[in-house]
Design an enzyme around this catalytic site. Structure first.
Site, PDB file in Angstrom:
ATOM      1  N   GLN A  81      12.002  20.888  25.816  1.00  0.00           N
ATOM      2  CA  GLN A  81      11.747  19.274  25.768  1.00  0.00           C
ATOM      3  C   GLN A  81      11.541  18.665  27.012  1.00  0.00           C
ATOM      4  O   GLN A  81      12.296  19.033  27.720  1.00  0.00           O
ATOM      5  CB  GLN A  81      12.929  18.779  24.766  1.00  0.00           C
ATOM      6  CG  GLN A  81      12.784  17.240  24.591  1.00  0.00           C
ATOM      7  CD  GLN A  81      11.546  16.870  23.720  1.00  0.00           C
ATOM      8  OE1 GLN A  81      11.337  17.599  22.731  1.00  0.00           O
ATOM      9  NE2 GLN A  81      10.884  15.905  23.780  1.00  0.00           N
ATOM     10  N   LYS A 126      11.893  17.649  15.451  1.00  0.00           N
ATOM     11  CA  LYS A 126      11.143  19.070  15.359  1.00  0.00           C
ATOM     12  C   LYS A 126      11.833  20.080  14.447  1.00  0.00           C
ATOM     13  O   LYS A 126      11.325  20.947  13.792  1.00  0.00           O
ATOM     14  CB  LYS A 126      10.999  19.399  16.870  1.00  0.00           C
ATOM     15  CG  LYS A 126       9.932  18.580  17.706  1.00  0.00           C
ATOM     16  CD  LYS A 126      10.134  18.688  19.150  1.00  0.00           C
ATOM     17  CE  LYS A 126       9.059  17.770  19.759  1.00  0.00           C
ATOM     18  NZ  LYS A 126       8.842  17.793  21.249  1.00  0.00           N
ATOM     19  N   ASP A 159       3.520  23.991  22.741  1.00  0.00           N
ATOM     20  CA  ASP A 159       3.110  23.001  23.097  1.00  0.00           C
ATOM     21  C   ASP A 159       1.709  22.845  23.868  1.00  0.00           C
ATOM     22  O   ASP A 159       1.241  21.898  23.918  1.00  0.00           O
ATOM     23  CB  ASP A 159       4.224  22.379  24.351  1.00  0.00           C
ATOM     24  CG  ASP A 159       5.255  21.522  23.794  1.00  0.00           C
ATOM     25  OD1 ASP A 159       4.880  21.010  22.621  1.00  0.00           O
ATOM     26  OD2 ASP A 159       6.104  21.432  24.310  1.00  0.00           O
TER      27      ASP A 159
END
Ligand code: NAP
Length: 282
Positions: A96, A52, A119
């Site tokens: 995460q 990422k 997200d």
């Protein structure tokens, strides 16, 4: 033999388009950073986090890394999220997953400002998607829509069967296909006659998390097959939920693992970050 849908190539196209967009935004003086929080040092999570950060560097946005020890408390993590919610230069916040067992993931997800929820996991983002309003869409399903569209596959009026109903893949996937005017069937572990239902699919999306489970008996001749699963086989090689060699002979198009859905997830995360930069200025 099926056409192989090349997720690496399509994700590269998307990242190149985003890179140009970021250059244009920066030329107008618009900037932004993605905050990436990792708690603990799970090796798989570390690989995802590194990918990422690399993607951010590629498209030209800053990433701020917060690598917290395993013993970080829920309160400490929530406090960091709140601080990042208030920071003007932070346009996106990514925590995460999975988090260590002593931290409630739902609480953390709900603490992220919906304006920075790149997200797309916050209930407000999910709700907006359900009723077709603007908001961040969960990256893996959004990436699958792009894979299909950019491969020239017609979605309207097609029968799409989704295997799996998780909050991050199966459910949003089904809703996005519905938004694209497909006729959608959602299946799960309690579904009866799964092979029979799958054989009705023009587009079969497999997100069940069971290595090489789906074989030829689940596939209609000429169907499009999207494999979301990621696993390591007995030889430690990456594989999906689908028996690729067997299904490739019957399908008209199929995604490989690796190189199918996986790279699209990160490309769509970058897309959400750029959307956050644009919206902040709107
Ligand atoms: P998950 O939360 O474990 O959900 C799996 C779903 O599959 C559940 O809804 C489950 O049904 C259903 N299922 C399990 N066994 C089944 C069976 N025998 N027949 C029918 N349905 C069955 O998994 P997930 O988070 O959605 O992820 C799915 C897979 O995609 C995993 O391999 C994951 O690693 C991978 N993944 C890949 C990416 C990517 O970027 N490529 C992103 C996310 C996930 P119930 O609800 O009834 O239990």
């Amino acid at each position: 033999m099926a056409v192989i849908i090349d997720g690496k190539k399509i994700s590269q196209q998307i990242k190149d388009e985003l890179k140009e967009k970021v250059e244009r935004l920066q030329a107008q003086g618009k900037k932004g950073a993605l905050a990436v929080i990792q708690v603990g040092a799970d090796p798989a999570s570390s690989v995802y986090v590194r990918n990422k950060k690399n993607a951010c560097a590629y498209i030209g946005i800053e990433s701020l890394a917060y690598e917290l020890p395993e013993e970080t408390t829920e309160d400490e993590l929530l406090q960091l999220v709140n601080e990042l919610n208030d920071k003007e230069e932070v346009k996106g916040i990514l925590v995460q997953l999975p988090l260590p067992a002593h931290i409630c993931e739902d609480k953390v997800i709900q603490a992220i400002s919906p304006r920075k929820d790149v997200d797309g996991f916050h209930p407000q983002s999910v709700g907006a998607m359900v009723i077709g309003e603007k908001g961040f869409v969960s990256c893996t399903p959004a990436g699958i829509i792009q894979l299909l569209k950019r491969s020239g596959i017609e979605l309207a009026g097609k029968h799409c069967v989704v295997i799996g109903r998780s909050n991050i893949v199966g459910k949003p996937m089904a809703l996005l296909m519905l938004r694209e005017n497909a006729t959608v069937t959602i299946t799960h572990s309690k579904t009866k006659n799964l092979p029979e239902i799958c054989r009705q699919a023009d587009i079969l999306i497999v997100a069940m998390g069971k290595p090489q489970f789906i074989g030829a008996e689940y596939i209609k001749e000429g169907a499009v097959v999207i494999d979301v699963g990621i696993h390591r086989d007995e030889n430690h090689k990456l594989c999906g939920d689908v028996k690729f060699e067997e299904v490739e002979r019957i399908a008209s198009a199929i995604t490989p693992v690796p190189g199918g859905v996986g790279p699209m997830t990160i490309a769509m995360l970058m897309n959400n970050c750029v959307q956050a930069m644009e919206e902040e200025e709107a």
